[in-house]
Design an enzyme around this catalytic site. Structure first.
Site: not given
Length: 407
Positions: A101, A276, A314, A316, A319, A351
């Site tokens: 930014d 974002d 999930c 990830c 998990c 996660h």
């Protein structure tokens, strides 16, 4: 007034598919540090890192484009260190893409006694109280030193909830003038992509005027700024819908500061590509898991003996069972950690970021396969156990682009 000349671009944007009902798009954005699939959610690595995650762990979530904060990196490590090390990619050991930014939002929102003039944002150093100035030229110089793949113009930021219409109009026109100064100051357009930022508050006529002027500058990408500041969601949707309707097909569209899953899905339907927000990572530090059925507060005692994963099925690292190369973390373990050990926040950060990225990936697949309206219905049906609980703003916004969640 003649149109300004086209800027050099360090990206290519391939529009691959459009939803036949909504304004949703699927595309491929090729940046200097690799390709990025759109639509995308970008996690925020404020100080050059997501709190608690190594670059390797962030990479493991599937992230290929994250945010750094120009204001914070400009203060520490500072521009001289960034120049000496060769930019933020090397400094933080991140081999993928970075968006920065401009620092303007932090100037106005975080600092006391910040004052906006035509010259730039005047403020007092948070370290020693020394008067300082962030001008469009200095913002671009800092971002050139950071070496980010996408850099943002300095814009005049004012809350959408402000009742001062004259100030909103002033900020809109000043943002256009500041973009011209940013373009002139940008030293590396062949390797860094400058995005303009559309302002105008909630005034749709001002937004239309700003869109027209920003599009004329022909920057490599276009952002819609000044939202997610407390305005009603209905008003937010009208601004996004209005702006995307005026933007060229062949450029990426970035709506700044958006991160709630339902906001992302509605905004994709309204024609936006990039988003974002700090929310998924910040809420992880409070013990909250983002899931397809809503946010779970894993600090609650009801999870003390819950030995299921944070979210079933999930993929990830948190998990996924150990038999599949994951950690096999349970809700009970997070409950045990949440109030006293930082690793609980780290696991939930992995996660939550993975969930957001997978949600966008699934939406992208649905757009390419032209089943996005059905995907939206399934998403809201999972998130809310009763259609009567669907937020009215989302129902109305999606109805305007051809999707009736209640049918």
């Amino acid at each position: 007034m003649p149109s300004p000349g086209s800027m050099p671009s360090a990206l290519t944007f391939d529009l691959l598919a459009k939803c036949s009902v909504t304004k949703a798009r699927a595309s491929l954005l090729r940046l200097p540090h690799g390709p990025v699939e759109l639509p995308i959610f970008m996690p925020v690595a404020t100080q050059g890192t997501l709190k608690g995650l190594t670059p390797e762990q962030l990479e493991g979530t599937g992230c290929r484009l994250c945010l750094n904060n120009t204001y914070h990196l400009g203060l520490k490590p500072g521009q001289a260190i960034l120049d000496a090390v060769g930019g933020a990619h090397k400094f933080q050991s991140w081999s993928h893409n970075i968006l920065t930014d401009s620092g303007g939002f932090q100037m106005v929102s975080l600092l006391k006694l910040a004052r906006v003039t035509e010259e730039g944002v005047k403020f007092l150093s948070p370290h020693d109280g020394t008067p300082m100035l962030l001008s469009p030229e200095h913002s671009i110089s800092l971002q050139n030193s950071i070496g980010s793949d996408i850099i943002m113009q300095l814009d005049d930021v004012i809350a959408t909830t402000s009742p001062d219409l004259a100030r909103i109009k002033e900020a809109t026109h000043r943002s256009i003038r500041w973009l011209d100064r940013c373009i002139d100051a940008h030293k590396y357009p062949e390797r860094q992509n400058l995005f303009c930022i559309i302002q105008g508050g909630l005034d749709l006529d001002l937004r239309r005027e700003c869109c027209k002027e920003m599009v004329r500058r022909d920057t490599p990408g276009i952002a819609i700024g000044g939202l997610s500041g407390g305005e009603a969601k209905e008003a937010y949707c009208k601004v996004v819908d209005t702006c995307t309707g005026l933007l060229p097909d062949g450029k990426p569209r970035y709506v700044m500061g958006v991160g709630y899953p339902e906001d992302l899905m509605v905004s994709v339907a309204l024609g936006a590509d990039m988003f974002d927000c700090v929310w998924p990572t910040r809420t992880a530090r409070f013990g909250n898991a983002v899931t397809s059925t809503g946010v779970l507060n894993l600090r609650h005692a009801s999870y003390a003996e819950d030995f299921s994963p944070v979210e079933d099925d999930c993929g990830c690292q948190c998990c996924r069972p150990a038999s599949e190369g994951g950690l096999g973390v349970t809700r009970a373990f997070i409950y045990h950690l949440a109030a006293k050990e930082t690793v609980g926040a780290h696991l939930l950060t992995m996660h939550n970021v993975y969930y957001q990225l997978q949600l966008m990936k699934s939406a992208r697949t649905a757009i390419i396969e032209d089943r996005f309206p059905a995907f939206l219905r399934d998403f809201f049906a999972q998130l809310y156990d009763n259609p009567r609980k669907y937020p009215c703003w989302a129902v109305d916004a999606l109805r305007r682009v051809g999707v009736d969640l209640l049918s």
